[in-house]
Design an enzyme around this catalytic site. Structure first.
Site, PDB file in Angstrom:
ATOM      1  N   GLU A  66       0.762  -1.156   0.095  1.00 29.73           N
ATOM      2  CA  GLU A  66      -0.002  -0.239   0.059  1.00 29.73           C
ATOM      3  C   GLU A  66       0.844   1.087  -0.104  1.00 29.73           C
ATOM      4  OE1 GLU A  66      -3.059  -0.499  -0.689  1.00 29.73           O
ATOM      5  OE2 GLU A  66      -3.726  -2.361   0.103  1.00 29.73           O
TER       6      GLU A  66
ATOM      7  N   CYS B 212      -1.741   9.333   2.654  1.00 28.34           N
ATOM      8  CA  CYS B 212      -1.312   8.622   1.296  1.00 28.34           C
ATOM      9  C   CYS B 212      -2.185   8.806   0.350  1.00 28.34           C
ATOM     10  CB  CYS B 212      -1.095   7.230   1.591  1.00 28.34           C
ATOM     11  SG  CYS B 212      -2.573   6.119   1.936  1.00 28.34           S
TER      12      CYS B 212
END
Length: 478
Positions: free
Chosen positions: A218, A252
């Site tokens: 991720e 993110c």
């Protein structure tokens, strides 16, 4: 064992081996998994206050409400979702075999893989550690967690929580810096999940490769927002402000830059400024704005602004424009980086060449939607994409042309919290996906089981291929 001490390197393999031996001796059944999740929920709910204190101490300050929303709410929702659906997830799933294999049957059986390693980051240090842990436990695995060294108090809080909820041979936590992280990634896990930067993700994947450890990465990237001409600027400015300055931009999937039709760029910049002034009327005293995690990250962000200024871009700082030098120095000592807009930074500027991961928002004009799409496609595929338009055709055009890890239309960030949606990137923004059923499947072996009947047509498919057998084979390839 001292739960506050770093983990010696020579203990990592021993702990991983112990987790796997225990898993082989007794794989968690449905009752055990459900009991573990319920116990974790109870313990986590009771410790939200101490979690908030630990995170705020690690950051220097982080908004309590941002902790409640991004850490507590997300973890509890993921636990509730897993507990509610666990029985259905664990059941074998019927699969068709087709008429050619009649009368056989088939099913897909979710089986736990063994020991799952989780390397979690500092920006959401509880959410991004416990959400994948929930999936791994739900799938029947044992877990070895390595949280970030940049949030040491929160990492110790996680170890304390885990040690009270789980036996040491079911879930363990390793603490330490880059050396511990590198050695951890090289362990022969049955699955390894890493959340963090693309640069470190490459190193994690390389460390896992000798063991052929399956990895889920991720990562991040430059997530764009595209404001189409039909969308109201005030609404876009408000929602993009949330997607940019939540957690001071240390997200993110946060908005990395925004593309606005060229006729409305100035109006958009003014709308964002108005929104920020309303949110932070007294920026020096605000309790609602998060600090930058450490001096290194602060210096990196300051370097982006200095580079843009050297290229002729005038930074727009709406909530600190009237502060004197002494006040600015005080904010810098506290790592309180003000919301900053950079209008039309060059494509080769540092702020446009790197993921920002902070409270700086580049605003870039486009002439037509094809121009905006070309700009997005000139960069690596992002982890998130945010189209703003009430025209479904325009939205579909953006989504189809600019492939991203996930999309929220006419808002930001929210797809992360929808537990039935898989969360993950594509290419440099990530490999694989987690959350909800997808996370359960990620940490499972979806075992195909084909069951033949006592009497089957396949018994006839053998040499010599003559007469009836010949006709059967030719029928199968019609």
């Amino acid at each position: 064992m001292d739960i506050t001490a770093d983990t010696p390197l020579d203990e990592l393999a021993t702990t991983r081996d112990g987790l796997r031996r225990a898993w082989l001796a007794r794989k968690p059944d449905f009752a055990q998994r459900r009991a573990d999740l319920l116990r974790l929920r109870k313990a986590f709910r009771e410790r939200i206050g101490s979690m908030d204190e630990a995170i705020r101490a690690d950051f220097g300050h982080r908004s309590e409400h941002e902790n409640l929303l991004s850490e507590a709410m997300i973890v509890l929702a993921e636990l509730d979702h897993a507990i509610k659906h666990l029985r259905r997830w664990t059941k074998p799933r019927r699969a068709a075999v087709g008429w050619r294999f009649w009368p056989a049957s088939a099913r897909i059986v979710p089986e736990p893989v063994g020991v799952v390693g989780i390397l979690s980051p500092w920006n959401y240090p509880v959410n991004l550690a416990l959400v994948p842990l929930v999936s791994a436990i739900a799938a029947g695995n044992h877990v070895y967690l390595k949280p970030s060294e940049h949030t040491p108090r929160t990492s110790r809080w996680l170890r304390e929580l885990v040690s009270e909820v789980f036996p040491a041979d079911r879930v363990a936590v390793a603490l330490g810096g880059p050396e511990v992280g590198a050695a951890f990634a090289a362990l022969p896990f049955d699955h390894l999940l890493f959340t963090g930067s693309t640069a470190v993700g490459r190193k994690v994947m390389a460390a896992a490769a000798p063991n052929l450890t399956p990895v889920t990465l991720e990562l991040g990237g430059k997530a764009p927002a595209v404001v189409c001409p039909d969308f109201p600027l005030d609404r876009a400015a408000a929602r993009i402000a949330t997607g940019k300055w939540f957690n001071a931009g240390q997200t993110c999937i946060g908005v990395d830059y925004v593309l606005v039709d060229e006729a409305r760029v100035s109006a958009f910049v003014e709308a964002v400024q108005s929104e920020l002034r309303a949110r932070y009327p007294d920026f020096e005293a605000t309790r609602d704005y998060t600090r930058i995690i450490n001096d290194g990250q602060y210096a990196r962000l300051r370097g982006y602004v200095d580079d843009a200024r050297a290229r002729g871009v005038v930074p727009v700082e709406p909530v600190t424009a009237t502060l004197d030098d002494a006040a600015r120095e005080r904010l810098a000592r506290e790592r309180l980086f003000p919301p900053t807009l950079l209008v039309e930074p060059p494509a080769d500027s540092e702020v446009m060449r790197n993921e920002i991961f902070g409270p700086i928002l580049p605003v870039i004009s486009y002439r037509g939607l094809a121009d905006a799409i070309a700009r997005i496609r000139s960069m690596d595929r992002p982890l998130a994409l945010y189209p703003f338009s009430n025209d479904a055709r325009e939205v579909n055009r953006i989504v189809e042309a600019a492939l991203a890890g996930g999309v929220t239309v006419n808002d930001t960030l929210l797809h992360f919290g929808a537990h039935d949606l898989p969360f993950g990137g594509i290419g440099p923004s990530g490999i694989g996906a987690i959350h909800g059923r997808t996370g359960f499947d990620t940490f499972s072996k979806l075992l195909p089981v084909f069951r033949q009947r006592r009497f089957a047509g396949s018994d006839l498919l053998k040499p010599p291929y003559r007469g009836f057998v010949d006709r059967m084979v030719r029928l199968l390839v019609r």
